[in-house]
Enzyme design. Structure first.
Site, PDB file in Angstrom:
ATOM      1  N   CYS A  96      18.815  17.866   5.063  1.00 30.90           N
ATOM      2  CA  CYS A  96      18.129  16.598   4.796  1.00 30.90           C
ATOM      3  C   CYS A  96      16.624  16.780   4.616  1.00 30.90           C
ATOM      4  O   CYS A  96      16.207  17.332   3.600  1.00 30.90           O
ATOM      5  CB  CYS A  96      18.484  15.562   5.857  1.00 30.90           C
ATOM      6  N   HIS A 213      23.853  15.619   7.911  1.00 31.09           N
ATOM      7  CA  HIS A 213      23.673  15.692   9.348  1.00 31.09           C
ATOM      8  C   HIS A 213      25.085  15.576   9.931  1.00 31.09           C
ATOM      9  O   HIS A 213      26.067  15.522   9.225  1.00 31.09           O
ATOM     10  CB  HIS A 213      22.862  14.492   9.856  1.00 31.09           C
TER      11      HIS A 213
HETATM   12  N1  GLN Z   1      12.438  11.651   5.518  1.00 27.71           N
HETATM   13  C1  GLN Z   1      13.492  11.923   4.635  1.00 27.71           C
HETATM   14  C2  GLN Z   1      14.107  10.732   3.948  1.00 27.71           C
HETATM   15  O1  GLN Z   1      14.291   9.676   4.549  1.00 27.71           O
HETATM   16  C3  GLN Z   1      14.538  12.763   5.362  1.00 27.71           C
HETATM   17  C4  GLN Z   1      15.186  12.055   6.499  1.00 27.71           C
HETATM   18  C5  GLN Z   1      16.166  12.925   7.233  1.00 27.71           C
HETATM   19  O2  GLN Z   1      15.960  14.129   7.425  1.00 27.71           O
HETATM   20  N2  GLN Z   1      17.255  12.319   7.670  1.00 27.71           N
HETATM   21  O3  GLN Z   1      14.420  10.854   2.777  1.00 27.71           O
END
Ligand code: GLN
Length: 263
Positions: A96, A213
Site C-alpha cells: 500500500c 493489507h
Molecule cells: N496514504 C496512502 C493512500 O491513502 C496509503 C494508505 C495505506 O497505506 N493504507 O493512498
C-alpha cells in the site's frame, strides 16, 4: 547445508498500517518451520543501507504524511544500496503506502506531488481528499500466469495451491504502471491499483508491490513461500531449492473464507 536469510524491515516505526508487521512475523515463523536460519533487521531514519547484506526487504503502508517523512532519508542514506540490490534480483515487497512510495512520484490527497523512491516504474495519483473516493474493502485477485506457474515448482512434493491472493485495501492513491513493470494479479473483487485498471499490484524483477493489507502473508502462505523461495534461489544459485509443504490448515481456512464470502 542449512540455509540462512536476512530480512530487512524498512522504516518499521513509520510505515506499519493495519498490522503490516504481521508479514514479518509470518516470514520469520515460516523460516523456522522450514529450517531456514532467519535474521530480521530494521532499517529506519538516519541509518545507512549497504548493498549485498539483505535477501528480502519489506516496507509496509503509511499515511501520506508518513510516506513523505521518509523520502529524503531514503534518497540520502539508502537509495543507491537498495536500488543496486533490487536491480541484482534481491526480493522486495512493499504494501500500500510502501508500494506507492516505491514508484517515481506520489500525488497526495491534498494535491502535493512528492518524489518517490524510484525503485520501480510506477506512479500514484490521488483523486482528492473526498473519503467516498477511497478504495476500501476486501480484495481478491488472480495471480498472473507466470508467477503462478513458478509457484507450482517451488515445493518438494506437488501441492495444489490456489491462484488467488486475498487481502484488504484502504487507499486513496491510484497507481499506474509504467514500462517494464507487470501487474502482480488481475482483480476479481475490489479495486487494486486503481478504479479502472482491473489489475492489482506490480512486479519488476523480484520487486513486488501490492495494495493488500490484511496482513497479506498470513492469509496467503503460498505467496509467503514464493518470496522465501525466490530469496533462497538467488542466494544459493548452485542448489535447486525445494520447500517442504507446511500444513497451513488455518491459513487456508482464512484464505478460503474470504474467497467464498466476497468472491
Ligand atoms: N496514504 C496512502 C493512500 O491513502 C496509503 C494508505 C495505506 O497505506 N493504507 O493512498
Amino acid at each position: 547445508m542449512p540455509y540462512a536469510l536476512t530480512i530487512t524491515h524498512l522504516y518499521p516505526d513509520h510505515l506499519n498500517l493495519y498490522g503490516d508487521t504481521g508479514n514479518l512475523i509470518v516470514l520469520r515463523r515460516r523460516c523456522q518451520w522450514l529450517g531456514i536460519d532467519c535474521t530480521v533487521k530494521s532499517l529506519t531514519m538516519g541509518e545507512v543501507a549497504h548493498s549485498g547484506q539483505t535477501d528480502l526487504y519489506f516496507m509496509g503502508g503509511g499515511q501520506d504524511t508518513d510516506q513523505v517523512a521518509v523520502v529524503n532519508d531514503f534518497h540520502q542514506l539508502k537509495y543507491e544500496a537498495i536500488r543496486a540490490d533490487t536491480e541484482a534480483g534481491v526480493v522486495f515487497l512493499g504494501v500500500c503506502g510502501g508500494y506507492q512510495l516505491m514508484g517515481h512520484t506520489f500525488l497526495m490527497g491534498n494535491g502535493d506531488e512528492t518524489r518517490g523512491l524510484g525503485i520501480i516504474n510506477v506512479s500514484t495519483r490521488a483523486p482528492g481528499t473526498d473519503v467516498k473516493q477511497r478504495c476500501i474493502g476486501n480484495l481478491i485477485v488472480e495471480l498472473d500466469a507466470t508467477t503462478y506457474a513458478a509457484m507450482q515448482t517451488m515445493y518438494a512434493t506437488p501441492r495444489a495451491i490456489p491462484r488467488t491472493l486475498v487481502g484488504f485495501e484502504n487507499h486513496s492513491g491510484q497507481t499506474h504502471l509504467g514500462d517494464g513493470v507487470e501487474p502482480l494479479a488481475k482483480t476479481i473483487a475490489g479495486f487494486g491499483n486503481n478504479g479502472a485498471a482491473e489489475y492489482e499490484g506490480a512486479r519488476y524483477k523480484n520487486v513486488f508491490g501490492s495494495y493488500m493489507h490484511g496482513s497479506l502473508l498470513p492469509k496467503n502462505p503460498h505467496f509467503a513461500d514464493y518470496l522465501l523461495w525466490l530469496a533462497l534461489g538467488r542466494k544459493y544459485p548452485e542448489t535447486p531449492i525445494a520447500l517442504a509443504a507446511l500444513p497451513d490448515t488455518e491459513e487456508w481456512a482464512a484464505h478460503d473464507y474470504v474467497v467464498q464470502r466476497y468472491g
